[in-house]
Enzyme design. Structure first.
Site, short mmCIF file in Angstrom:
data_model
loop_
_atom_site.label_atom_id
_atom_site.label_comp_id
_atom_site.label_asym_id
_atom_site.label_seq_id
_atom_site.Cartn_x
_atom_site.Cartn_y
_atom_site.Cartn_z
N ARG A 212 0.86 -1.19 0.00
CA ARG A 212 0.00 0.00 0.00
C ARG A 212 0.90 1.23 0.00
O ARG A 212 1.91 1.26 0.68
CB ARG A 212 -0.90 0.06 1.24
CG ARG A 212 -1.87 -1.08 1.41
CD ARG A 212 -2.84 -0.80 2.55
NE ARG A 212 -3.52 -1.98 3.00
CZ ARG A 212 -4.60 -2.49 2.42
NH1 ARG A 212 -5.10 -1.90 1.36
NH2 ARG A 212 -5.18 -3.58 2.90
N HIS B 255 3.24 -9.39 0.98
CA HIS B 255 2.98 -8.46 2.08
C HIS B 255 4.27 -8.02 2.76
O HIS B 255 4.26 -7.15 3.63
CB HIS B 255 2.05 -9.14 3.10
CG HIS B 255 1.43 -8.24 4.10
ND1 HIS B 255 1.77 -8.25 5.43
CD2 HIS B 255 0.50 -7.27 3.99
CE1 HIS B 255 1.08 -7.36 6.09
NE2 HIS B 255 0.29 -6.73 5.24
N HIS C 283 0.79 -1.11 15.25
CA HIS C 283 0.87 -1.88 14.01
C HIS C 283 2.15 -2.70 13.88
O HIS C 283 2.22 -3.60 13.05
CB HIS C 283 0.74 -0.92 12.81
CG HIS C 283 0.49 -1.58 11.50
ND1 HIS C 283 1.47 -1.73 10.55
CD2 HIS C 283 -0.63 -2.13 10.99
CE1 HIS C 283 0.97 -2.34 9.49
NE2 HIS C 283 -0.30 -2.61 9.73
#
Length: 723
Positions: free
Chosen positions: A389, A449, A606
């Protein structure tokens, strides 16, 4: 400076679960209910009087955004399974239909509570001279102002739609919001039913002028005020507002020849997904309600009647900079001293020693600078970069394009399957290709990822590899509010490991002989379990055995069972898990030695970190310390390309154990503790006692490895490190 160890919360007293058979799937907590519990904690921050008022409104908005996404993805998937007659149980043994029933009951309570919080917050805002109005509370001056707003800024975008045999019910996309209207002719010649989609391209709340305070009017109130202009000759007999949530999961053909074209087609299918939830005003006229339900093909149990505001997520628009007194105090991320000592030269700072930056406390601009400097450095010959992202106008992509246009070898590994960012990633990949970069999409069956960037630089007669590993995305905007760590290194072994991972992504060549790295889907899960079992063996031999770990979610069955076995052997396990947790901590006979806490506060936790005592009491220089891109979930460990990086630099190890993990374990001010039933309760602070806040600690104190010439000896840590 040291903060005494007694600040760390003690392990809760173990609880007995007499009605749970711990040898069955009952030893696990349901994933979906655990996620809803996390969103309860987010909503609870909207009720927390220690949080500034507009920040509480932001938390309310986030809880609604979270819940909408949960329905469009997780509930949509369970619904599809249930409708197909699939009875395959989840981790906790419940079928899709059973889970849907429990989700619905919990979610309805949560949505009702959101409306209660909304009413409470708007009342408090009114006392601060911030008002949310309806059309009945407007003055003549307000109406004159709104006439101009409507004609100039709203009317050109509207599409009023009659509903009759010649005008079928229109398609409303996911999160589509509309007004349904029952209209009567003023001259009495007949009724009309109509639909007025509320355009998402216009702000939901219109700010009214005036020197006395701040006043806002919802857009739907403006539309109702001007129905006569949209439907001349008609007046409103009845109306309601409604919002649709659609299945937003993507389905791809397994044999897609062109992945980009297949994703573009799938994104169009997503837009037309089945409705999974219909939210509607609780005072809807029965005829309008029936019409909407019939046309959208929803049943009564898929409808939520809302007593209050539909579209709570839009309340983030009310969080305005004008009222700084109602926001968090301003915070400017630090530039690491070591980078300043080297006049901003990232390569010189990294050559000095490995450096771990803790975002957002240390600015993410250093990651951008690393790549921007590489793009302009004539000695840089190659850059490789994963992109899961990133932001719309990404400075990361800017740097990669600049490097490619300058003739450097640039390879970008773009993940098209990053949920809700697929379209943006397609745009970025095409831009990179136009600049001359090699764009690789990785695997069809696995998401990439991992967060890795390598820069190969000619230094004398040799090539040096500078590597960045991250726990978060290459996204400068979310990096302002997500807590993540970034490791910068020119360690040869780590650089070679990273290159092997890139070769795996581009050529499917499974890497061998990785020195300090494990990757999923190959060996990350097995490596984790082996290290948990090593601590278990140490405990059985009577040696110190400790595990500290921090992540967003823990739901992988085999890892949880390994943690249960470790606890039963005497390993002391402290877990900081922000969201989903399928493990039952503190249960007699199962997990007495496991503590789970969740931190929800100003920043979104996170980072993924794990520390193994390795025969020593944590924190210890001899511990094994890792950072990772992966949560401990089946999807991350079995169906994604993820990294687990072992930290070898002693200063960085001390930073993770003695600062980051210790501060999270010490936190009381914004922590919830999980019990064996799966419930979380806020940590209680006795009246008048100090409540340690880890976010405040990180904002006020520099990181160990980022210190420059001053050294790290005077940097605060929370616990002594065992030699």
């Amino acid at each position: 400076m040291m903060i005494a160890d007694f600040l760390e919360s003690p392990f809760p007293e173990p609880m007995a679960l007499d009605d749970v058979d711990l040898s069955t799937a009952d030893r696990f907590v349901n994933r979906e209910l655990s996620w809803l519990g996390f969103n309860d904690r987010v909503l609870e921050e909207a009720e927390n009087p220690r949080v500034p008022l507009l920040e509480r409104m932001r938390f309310l908005s986030i809880s609604a955004t979270n819940l909408d996404e949960f329905y469009t993805v997780r509930v949509a998937g369970l619904r599809e399974l249930a409708h197909a007659g699939n009875t395959t149980p989840g981790l906790d043994g419940r079928s899709p239909a059973e889970q849907l029933s429990l989700i619905d009951a919990h979610a309805r309570k949560l949505m009702a509570r959101q409306q209660d919080v909304f009413r409470s917050l708007t009342s408090e805002l009114a006392s601060e001279n911030m008002h949310l109005l309806d059309r009945e509370g407007l003055t003549d001056a307000d109406k004159a102002f709104l006439d101009d707003v409507f004609l100039d800024q709203v009317f050109p975008v509207l599409s009023p739609l009659a509903i009759d045999p010649a005008h079928p019910f229109p398609f409303l996309p996911n999160e589509g919001f509309a007004l349904a209207l029952q209209l009567d002719r003023i001259n009495g010649k007949g009724p009309l039913r109509a639909l007025l989609p509320v355009p998402a391209q216009i702000d939901r709340f219109i700010r009214l002028p005036g020197e006395d305070g701040h006043r806002f009017l919802p857009l739907e109130e403006l539309l109702l005020l001007h129905v006569g202009r949209l439907f001349p000759g008609y007046k409103i007999k009845g109306h309601c507002a409604f919002k649709v949530l659609r299945d937003s999961d993507l389905e791809l053909e397994d044999e897609a020849e062109d992945l980009v074209r297949e994703f573009e087609t799938a994104l169009k299918r997503r837009r037309r997904g089945e409705v999974v939830r219909l939210k509607m005003s609780d005072n809807a006229p029965p005829a309008l309600k029936s019409l909407i339900m019939d046309e959208l093909h929803v049943t009564e149990d898929e409808v939520v009647e809302v007593d209050g505001l539909i579209g709570i997520a839009d309340l983030s628009e009310l969080v305005i900079d004008d009222r700084a007194d109602l926001l968090w105090p301003p915070f400017t991320p630090r530039v690491p001293e070591r980078v300043q000592d080297h006049d901003g030269d990232m390569f010189a700072a990294i050559r000095k020693k490995d450096m771990l930056l803790h975002h957002p406390y240390e600015t993410f601009d250093m990651v951008v600078r690393f790549l921007a400097q590489a793009a302009r450095d004539p000695d840089v010959v190659a850059i490789k970069q994963t992109l899961y992202r990133t932001s719309r106008n990404s400075p990361i992509v800017d740097a990669l394009c600049e490097a490619a246009e300058d003739g450097k070898s640039v390879t970008a590994f773009v993940e098209l399957k990053a949920r809700f960012d697929e379209a943006a990633n397609i745009r970025q990949s095409r831009r990179l290709e136009r600049a001359g970069a090699h764009v690789v999409y990785g695997f069809l069956n696995y998401k990439t990822h991992a967060k890795i960037s390598t820069v190969v630089r000619r230094e004398g007669k040799k090539l040096a590899t500078y590597t960045h590993f991250g726990t978060g995305n290459y996204h400068p905007i979310t990096a302002r509010i997500y807590t993540d760590v970034s490791l910068f290194t020119c360690n040869t072994d780590l650089g070679r490991d990273a290159t092997k991972v890139f070769n795996y992504l581009s050529g499917y060549a499974q890497p061998d002989d990785l020195q300090n790295l494990a990757i999923s889907p190959l060996d990350l899960k097995s490596s984790l379990i082996e290290m948990i079992e090593a601590e278990t063996a140490l405990a059985r031999d009577g040696k110190p055995a400790t595990i500290w770990a921090k992540m967003n979610s823990l739901i992988e069955k085999d890892v949880i069972d390994a943690l249960y076995a470790a606890s039963q052997a005497g390993v002391q396990i402290s877990l900081v898990i922000r969201g989903i947790c399928g493990l039952r901590p503190g249960v007699v006979g199962l997990s007495e030695n496991i503590r789970v806490k969740s931190i929800v506060g100003r920043f979104l936790e996170h980072s993924r970190l794990v520390c193994f005592g390795n025969g020593h009491v944590l924190p210890s220089k001899k511990a094994r310390v890792f950072m990772s891109s992966a949560d401990w979930m089946s999807r991350n460990l079995n169906r994604r390309v993820e990294t687990l990086i072992e930290i070898t630099n002693n200063t960085v190890k001390a930073q993770i154990t003695g600062q980051i993990m210790a501060a999270n374990l010490h936190d009381v001010a914004q922590s919830w503790v999980m019990d064996g039933s799966g419930a979380f309760s806020r940590e209680m602070v006795p009246e008048g006692e100090f409540a340690f806040n880890c976010h405040r600690f990180f904002m006020e104190n520099p990181s160990l490895s980022g210190r420059g010439s001053a050294g790290a000896s005077d940097v605060p840590r929370l616990t002594h490190t065992e030699d």
